[in-house]
Scaffold this motif. Structure first.
Motif, mmCIF file in Angstrom:
data_model
loop_
_atom_site.group_PDB
_atom_site.id
_atom_site.type_symbol
_atom_site.label_atom_id
_atom_site.label_comp_id
_atom_site.label_asym_id
_atom_site.label_seq_id
_atom_site.Cartn_x
_atom_site.Cartn_y
_atom_site.Cartn_z
ATOM 1 N N VAL A 40 43.984 -10.591 -25.914
ATOM 2 C CA VAL A 40 44.405 -11.181 -27.265
ATOM 3 C C VAL A 40 45.223 -10.453 -28.056
ATOM 4 N N LYS A 41 46.338 -11.094 -28.236
ATOM 5 C CA LYS A 41 47.472 -10.340 -29.271
ATOM 6 C C LYS A 41 47.615 -10.900 -30.630
ATOM 7 N N SER A 42 47.298 -12.128 -30.737
ATOM 8 C CA SER A 42 47.321 -12.767 -32.119
ATOM 9 C C SER A 42 46.345 -13.767 -32.399
ATOM 10 N N GLU A 43 46.267 -14.144 -33.458
ATOM 11 C CA GLU A 43 45.101 -15.018 -34.002
ATOM 12 C C GLU A 43 45.679 -16.176 -35.235
ATOM 13 N N ILE A 44 44.847 -17.352 -35.244
ATOM 14 C CA ILE A 44 45.321 -18.208 -36.450
ATOM 15 C C ILE A 44 44.149 -19.010 -36.422
ATOM 16 N N VAL A 45 43.449 -19.009 -37.772
ATOM 17 C CA VAL A 45 42.354 -19.525 -37.971
ATOM 18 C C VAL A 45 42.430 -20.646 -39.265
ATOM 19 N N ILE A 46 42.123 -21.745 -39.283
ATOM 20 C CA ILE A 46 42.427 -22.835 -40.438
ATOM 21 C C ILE A 46 40.837 -23.591 -40.721
ATOM 22 N N PRO A 47 40.691 -23.341 -41.854
ATOM 23 C CA PRO A 47 39.396 -23.947 -42.279
ATOM 24 C C PRO A 47 39.369 -25.507 -42.093
ATOM 25 N N PHE A 53 37.718 -28.595 -44.239
ATOM 26 C CA PHE A 53 36.784 -29.134 -45.472
ATOM 27 C C PHE A 53 36.196 -30.387 -45.331
ATOM 28 N N VAL A 54 35.150 -30.597 -45.697
ATOM 29 C CA VAL A 54 34.351 -32.124 -45.778
ATOM 30 C C VAL A 54 34.188 -32.010 -47.624
ATOM 31 N N ASN A 55 34.582 -33.122 -48.043
ATOM 32 C CA ASN A 55 34.374 -33.219 -49.530
ATOM 33 C C ASN A 55 34.390 -31.879 -50.466
ATOM 34 N N GLY A 56 35.551 -31.271 -49.769
ATOM 35 C CA GLY A 56 36.102 -29.871 -50.894
ATOM 36 C C GLY A 56 35.094 -28.437 -50.276
ATOM 37 N N GLU A 57 34.295 -28.802 -49.017
ATOM 38 C CA GLU A 57 33.440 -27.545 -48.972
ATOM 39 C C GLU A 57 33.829 -27.290 -47.466
ATOM 40 N N ASN A 58 34.070 -25.988 -47.314
ATOM 41 C CA ASN A 58 34.376 -25.112 -45.962
ATOM 42 C C ASN A 58 33.221 -25.224 -44.956
ATOM 43 N N ILE A 59 33.599 -26.107 -44.043
ATOM 44 C CA ILE A 59 32.189 -26.443 -43.065
ATOM 45 C C ILE A 59 32.456 -25.698 -41.806
ATOM 46 N N GLY A 60 33.725 -25.141 -41.590
ATOM 47 C CA GLY A 60 33.984 -24.610 -40.416
ATOM 48 C C GLY A 60 35.285 -24.283 -40.405
ATOM 49 N N GLN A 61 35.888 -24.005 -38.880
ATOM 50 C CA GLN A 61 37.209 -23.637 -38.738
ATOM 51 C C GLN A 61 37.516 -23.764 -37.171
ATOM 52 N N ILE A 62 38.886 -24.033 -36.933
ATOM 53 C CA ILE A 62 39.328 -23.900 -36.042
ATOM 54 C C ILE A 62 40.128 -22.417 -35.725
ATOM 55 N N ASP A 63 39.769 -22.057 -34.484
ATOM 56 C CA ASP A 63 40.121 -20.438 -34.316
ATOM 57 C C ASP A 63 40.932 -20.607 -32.961
ATOM 58 N N ILE A 64 42.234 -20.080 -32.929
ATOM 59 C CA ILE A 64 43.153 -20.037 -32.023
ATOM 60 C C ILE A 64 43.355 -18.557 -31.509
ATOM 61 N N ASP A 65 43.280 -18.342 -30.295
ATOM 62 C CA ASP A 65 43.578 -16.732 -29.990
ATOM 63 C C ASP A 65 44.903 -16.911 -29.097
ATOM 64 N N SER A 66 45.876 -15.948 -28.901
ATOM 65 C CA SER A 66 47.097 -16.164 -28.290
ATOM 66 C C SER A 66 47.180 -14.706 -27.478
ATOM 67 N N ASN A 67 47.677 -14.771 -26.361
ATOM 68 C CA ASN A 67 47.702 -13.476 -25.469
ATOM 69 C C ASN A 67 49.457 -13.006 -25.625
ATOM 70 N N THR A 68 49.991 -13.837 -26.555
ATOM 71 C CA THR A 68 51.404 -13.710 -26.880
ATOM 72 C C THR A 68 51.490 -12.932 -28.216
ATOM 73 N N LEU A 69 52.322 -11.974 -28.670
ATOM 74 C CA LEU A 69 52.453 -11.209 -30.027
ATOM 75 C C LEU A 69 53.270 -12.201 -30.852
ATOM 76 N N ASP A 70 52.833 -12.522 -32.076
ATOM 77 C CA ASP A 70 53.372 -13.099 -33.063
ATOM 78 C C ASP A 70 54.091 -14.611 -32.502
ATOM 79 N N PRO A 71 53.175 -15.577 -31.902
ATOM 80 C CA PRO A 71 53.733 -16.470 -31.643
ATOM 81 C C PRO A 71 53.615 -17.876 -32.729
ATOM 82 N N PHE A 72 52.791 -17.588 -33.589
ATOM 83 C CA PHE A 72 52.422 -18.602 -34.503
ATOM 84 C C PHE A 72 53.305 -18.814 -35.773
ATOM 85 N N THR A 73 53.719 -20.191 -35.955
ATOM 86 C CA THR A 73 54.623 -20.372 -36.781
ATOM 87 C C THR A 73 54.255 -21.287 -37.923
ATOM 88 N N GLU A 74 55.006 -21.541 -39.012
ATOM 89 C CA GLU A 74 54.574 -22.858 -40.060
ATOM 90 C C GLU A 74 54.243 -23.954 -39.258
#
Length: 151
Positions: free
Chosen positions: A104-111, A113-134
């Protein structure tokens, strides 16, 4: 496949009431891992009841020992506290990073929300350095909004 092409497929998965929530979450993981080249591990973590920790939910990718993550620890644990998206271009420079795999070289995590409460998140790992964009961030926010409808 582009993010715009994936969106209707995500909607179809979340709308499929013939499958339970975990089956739908796993289907989303599989869809993303298969169709986005730089998504090498895709999974969900959710708050573990009233505890200040996250519990691993459905995922696709290499097995992980990190089935419980305390709030504040690692990227996922930090998102549980901050309620903010966290994009890590290079995990090697993160002091508070929990290594799941040496590939794993990079990661993105996005929360999620249900009714304004953070209940969890999606977690993505990449074996590529700096692949994530807006574009990844916006697409994953869409995915999390769809997932929130399951709770």
């Amino acid at each position: 496949m582009t993010f715009e092409q994936l969106k209707p497929q995500v909607k179809t998965i979340t709308a499929n009431s013939k499958k339970n929530v975990d089956e739908r979450l796993l289907a989303i993981c599989a869809l993303l891992e298969k169709n986005v080249d730089h998504y090498n591990w895709v999974g969900f973590y959710f708050r573990n009841g009233d505890k200040e920790e996250l519990k691993l939910g459905p995922y696709v990718g290499a097995p992980t020992d990190h089935t419980i993550i305390p709030f504040g620890k690692g990227i996922c644990g930090q998102v549980a506290v901050s309620n903010q998206n966290f994009m890590v271009p290079d995990v090697a420079v993160q002091d508070n990073y929990i290594a799941c795999s040496i590939t794993v070289k990079s990661e993105i995590v996005i929360p999620i929300f249900v009714n304004g409460e953070n209940i969890g998140q999606i977690d993505i790992d990449s074996n590529t350095l700096d692949p994530f964009t807006e574009a990844d961030e916006q697409f994953l926010e869409f995915v999390c909004a769809e997932v929130s409808s399951l709770f």
